[in-house]
Design a protein around this motif. Sequence first.
Motif, PDB file in Angstrom:
ATOM      1  N   ILE A  66       0.884  -1.148   0.006  1.00  0.00           N
ATOM      2  CA  ILE A  66       0.084   0.145   0.050  1.00  0.00           C
ATOM      3  C   ILE A  66       0.857   1.158   0.197  1.00  0.00           C
ATOM      4  O   ILE A  66       0.777   2.195  -0.722  1.00  0.00           O
ATOM      5  CB  ILE A  66      -0.848  -0.053   1.326  1.00  0.00           C
ATOM      6  N   GLU A  67       1.963   0.938   0.675  1.00  0.00           N
ATOM      7  CA  GLU A  67       2.844   2.226   0.771  1.00  0.00           C
ATOM      8  C   GLU A  67       3.451   2.638  -0.559  1.00  0.00           C
ATOM      9  O   GLU A  67       3.398   3.797  -1.054  1.00  0.00           O
ATOM     10  CB  GLU A  67       3.903   2.294   1.989  1.00  0.00           C
ATOM     11  N   LEU A  69       2.286   1.871  -3.238  1.00  0.00           N
ATOM     12  CA  LEU A  69       1.546   2.343  -4.501  1.00  0.00           C
ATOM     13  C   LEU A  69       0.894   3.679  -4.101  1.00  0.00           C
ATOM     14  O   LEU A  69       0.746   4.562  -5.292  1.00  0.00           O
ATOM     15  CB  LEU A  69      -0.051   1.327  -4.434  1.00  0.00           C
ATOM     16  N   GLU A  70       1.058   4.202  -2.959  1.00  0.00           N
ATOM     17  CA  GLU A  70       0.655   5.587  -2.738  1.00  0.00           C
ATOM     18  C   GLU A  70       1.729   6.469  -3.154  1.00  0.00           C
ATOM     19  O   GLU A  70       1.650   7.623  -3.524  1.00  0.00           O
ATOM     20  CB  GLU A  70       0.477   5.726  -1.094  1.00  0.00           C
ATOM     21  N   GLU A  71       3.103   5.939  -3.040  1.00  0.00           N
ATOM     22  CA  GLU A  71       4.322   6.813  -3.412  1.00  0.00           C
ATOM     23  C   GLU A  71       4.092   6.839  -4.993  1.00  0.00           C
ATOM     24  O   GLU A  71       4.327   7.840  -5.505  1.00  0.00           O
ATOM     25  CB  GLU A  71       5.325   5.999  -3.127  1.00  0.00           C
ATOM     26  N   LYS A  73       1.638   6.600  -6.758  1.00  0.00           N
ATOM     27  CA  LYS A  73       0.403   7.583  -7.218  1.00  0.00           C
ATOM     28  C   LYS A  73       0.820   8.949  -6.846  1.00  0.00           C
ATOM     29  O   LYS A  73       0.349   9.853  -7.888  1.00  0.00           O
ATOM     30  CB  LYS A  73      -0.789   7.048  -6.154  1.00  0.00           C
ATOM     31  N   MET A  74       1.383   9.342  -5.870  1.00  0.00           N
ATOM     32  CA  MET A  74       1.743  10.612  -5.849  1.00  0.00           C
ATOM     33  C   MET A  74       2.754  11.063  -6.734  1.00  0.00           C
ATOM     34  O   MET A  74       2.812  12.053  -7.357  1.00  0.00           O
ATOM     35  CB  MET A  74       2.572  10.925  -4.284  1.00  0.00           C
TER      36      MET A  74
END
Length: 92
Positions: A66-67, A69-71, A73-74
Amino acid sequence: MKRFTANPMTTPKYDWWWGKRVNDNVPMSSQENTRPIEEHLKVIPYELKVIKQDFEKRSSKLGKKIEQLEEEKMRLGLDVDDQKLEAEKMRK
């Protein structure tokens, strides 16, 4: 065990069956391979511990994913913003 014989002429097979009969034809359980209930209950916490460890391992892996994927995405969001700025500059 009381024995009721209506006919004294019984077969050996009937005598064998009558000897095996306990409490109205309910066979007795064998006590040879039985474990006390305490031993059965000791197994359960161990299995729960293994399941908990497996759950924590999977949860940790999913948290890391999840971390990541969030990075990503950012970063992709920043790339989109950069391209929008470039497009606006080209329009001007």
